[in-house]
Scaffold this active site. Sequence first.
Site, PDB file in Angstrom:
ATOM      1  N   PHE A   1       8.686   2.350  -9.307  1.00 61.92           N
ATOM      2  CA  PHE A   1       9.902   1.302  -9.587  1.00 61.92           C
ATOM      3  C   PHE A   1       9.320   0.063 -10.395  1.00 61.92           C
ATOM      4  O   PHE A   1       8.408  -0.410 -10.328  1.00 61.92           O
ATOM      5  CB  PHE A   1      10.046   0.759  -8.132  1.00 61.92           C
ATOM      6  CG  PHE A   1      11.431  -0.199  -8.266  1.00 61.92           C
ATOM      7  CD1 PHE A   1      12.677   0.551  -8.306  1.00 61.92           C
ATOM      8  CD2 PHE A   1      11.482  -1.246  -8.404  1.00 61.92           C
ATOM      9  CE1 PHE A   1      13.832  -0.146  -8.369  1.00 61.92           C
ATOM     10  CE2 PHE A   1      12.480  -2.363  -8.382  1.00 61.92           C
ATOM     11  CZ  PHE A   1      13.573  -1.640  -8.357  1.00 61.92           C
TER      12      PHE A   1
ATOM     13  N   ASN B   1      11.376  -5.856  -1.009  1.00 61.70           N
ATOM     14  CA  ASN B   1      12.805  -5.310  -1.824  1.00 61.70           C
ATOM     15  C   ASN B   1      12.886  -3.676  -1.551  1.00 61.70           C
ATOM     16  O   ASN B   1      12.533  -2.986  -2.326  1.00 61.70           O
ATOM     17  CB  ASN B   1      12.441  -5.588  -3.286  1.00 61.70           C
ATOM     18  CG  ASN B   1      13.436  -4.865  -4.069  1.00 61.70           C
ATOM     19  OD1 ASN B   1      14.580  -4.760  -3.918  1.00 61.70           O
ATOM     20  ND2 ASN B   1      13.028  -4.899  -5.598  1.00 61.70           N
ATOM     21  N   PRO B   2      13.561  -3.658  -0.344  1.00 64.29           N
ATOM     22  CA  PRO B   2      13.533  -2.026  -0.002  1.00 64.29           C
ATOM     23  C   PRO B   2      14.598  -1.411  -0.644  1.00 64.29           C
ATOM     24  O   PRO B   2      15.305  -1.745  -1.559  1.00 64.29           O
ATOM     25  CB  PRO B   2      14.035  -2.288   1.484  1.00 64.29           C
ATOM     26  CG  PRO B   2      15.069  -3.371   1.466  1.00 64.29           C
ATOM     27  CD  PRO B   2      14.226  -4.365   0.408  1.00 64.29           C
TER      28      PRO B   2
END
Length: 340
Positions: free
Chosen positions: A132, A241-242
Site C-alpha cells: 500500500f 490505518n486499517p
Amino acid sequence: MKLWGRILWTLLSGSRGRRGAPQGWAPNSWKPRSSLSGQLNATEVVSHWTQVFEQRGIPEARKSSEYIVAHVLGAKTFQSLRPVLWTKPLTPKQLQYIQELCSHRLQRMPVQYILGEWDFQGLSLKMEPPVFIPRPETEELVEWVLEEVAQRPPAVGAQSGPLILEVGCGSGAIALSLLSQLPESQVIAVDKGEAAVRLTRKNAQRLQLQDRIRIVPLDITSEGCWTHLLPWGPIDLVVSNPPYVFHKDMEQLAPEICSYEDLVALDGGEEGMDIITRILTLAPRLLNASGSIFLEVDPRHPELVSSWLQSRPDLRLSLVAVRKDFCGRPRFLHVRKSAA
Ligand SMILES: C[S@@+](CC[C@H](N)C(=O)[O-])C[C@H]1O[C@@H](n2cnc3c(N)ncnc32)[C@H](O)[C@@H]1O
C-alpha cells in the site's frame, strides 16, 4: 509530495477499475520521434509526455510527466531541478529511461511505484508493489498522535517514550515516522502481508530506525494472535490505518489501485468494519490502563464505530474525539480505554 497521495485518494472515487493492467495500450507503441531524440530538453519532454498521457486518459498527466522527468534527472520534483536543467538537451540514454518509465505510467502504474520511493512526513520511503502506498491524509493521523503524545504527562517511573503498536504497517510509513519524531519511543509493527513486512524492514534499515522497531508478521484476525503481542505490553498507543473500504465500494477503485496495490490493504468487509472491530476487540487486552487507539477510517465510520462501541460495554472503550481530514471529512478517531 502531498499532492500525489491526494490524487490517489480522489482516484478512489474515479473510474471503475479491475484487476490486471488496463488493456488497449501496448507499452512500446509510442516511440519518440527520432529526429528529436537527443535535442529535446526536459521542459519539452515534460510537455510531450503530458500530451501523450492526456491523449491516453492518464490522470494527472502533467504531474506524472514532471515527476518522471525530474526523477531521471536526479531530483524529486521538476520545480526543484536547477533551472539550467530545464533547457539542457537530454541525452539519448535519459530519453530512453524516461520513455521506459512513462510506458509504465501508460499501464496506469502509480508514480510512486514507478519511482520506487516516496516521501512521507519528511522521510523518503521505498515503495514496492503491491504494498500500500501511504496517502497524505495519513500524515494527519501521525500529526494527531504526535500532538497527543506531546500533551501527555510521562507515566510515573517511565524512562522512555510511549510504546506503540501499529496494526497493518504496510511500507512502515506510520511506524517509522512516529519513531523518527519520538526518539524515546519503541514500536511494534504488525502486518499479515509478507511483502509489507519485508518492505517495513527495508525502510527501517534505510532510515536507521531498526533498533527501536519490532516487525512481526501477524494476521490479527487469527485465533489467539494477541498472545504473540502480550509479552511486549502493556502498550501505550495503538495506531492503525486499517483496510476500511466498504466491500461494495471496492469496484469503484481506480485502475492504479486495483491493478497494482494489494486489495487486502483496502477491503474492510461489508461495512468496512472487519479490521476496525478486530482492533477494538483486541486492544483492551494489550493497552495500559489509560491507553489510546488512533484510527484512520471512512467518513461513515465515526457513527458506526460509536454505536458499535455502545453495543460492547465490556470493552470499556470510548470514542473521545473525531478529527476531519484536509477535505473536511471526519476521518480520524481517538478511542480511549477507561478505568475498570
Ligand atoms: C491501508 S494499509 C495501511 C498501510 C500503512 N500503515 C499506511 O498507512 O500506509 C492496511 C495494511 O493492513 C494490512 N492488513 C490487512 N489485514 C490485516 C490483518 N488481518 N492483520 C494484519 N494486517 C493486516 C495490509 O496488509 C496493509 O498493509
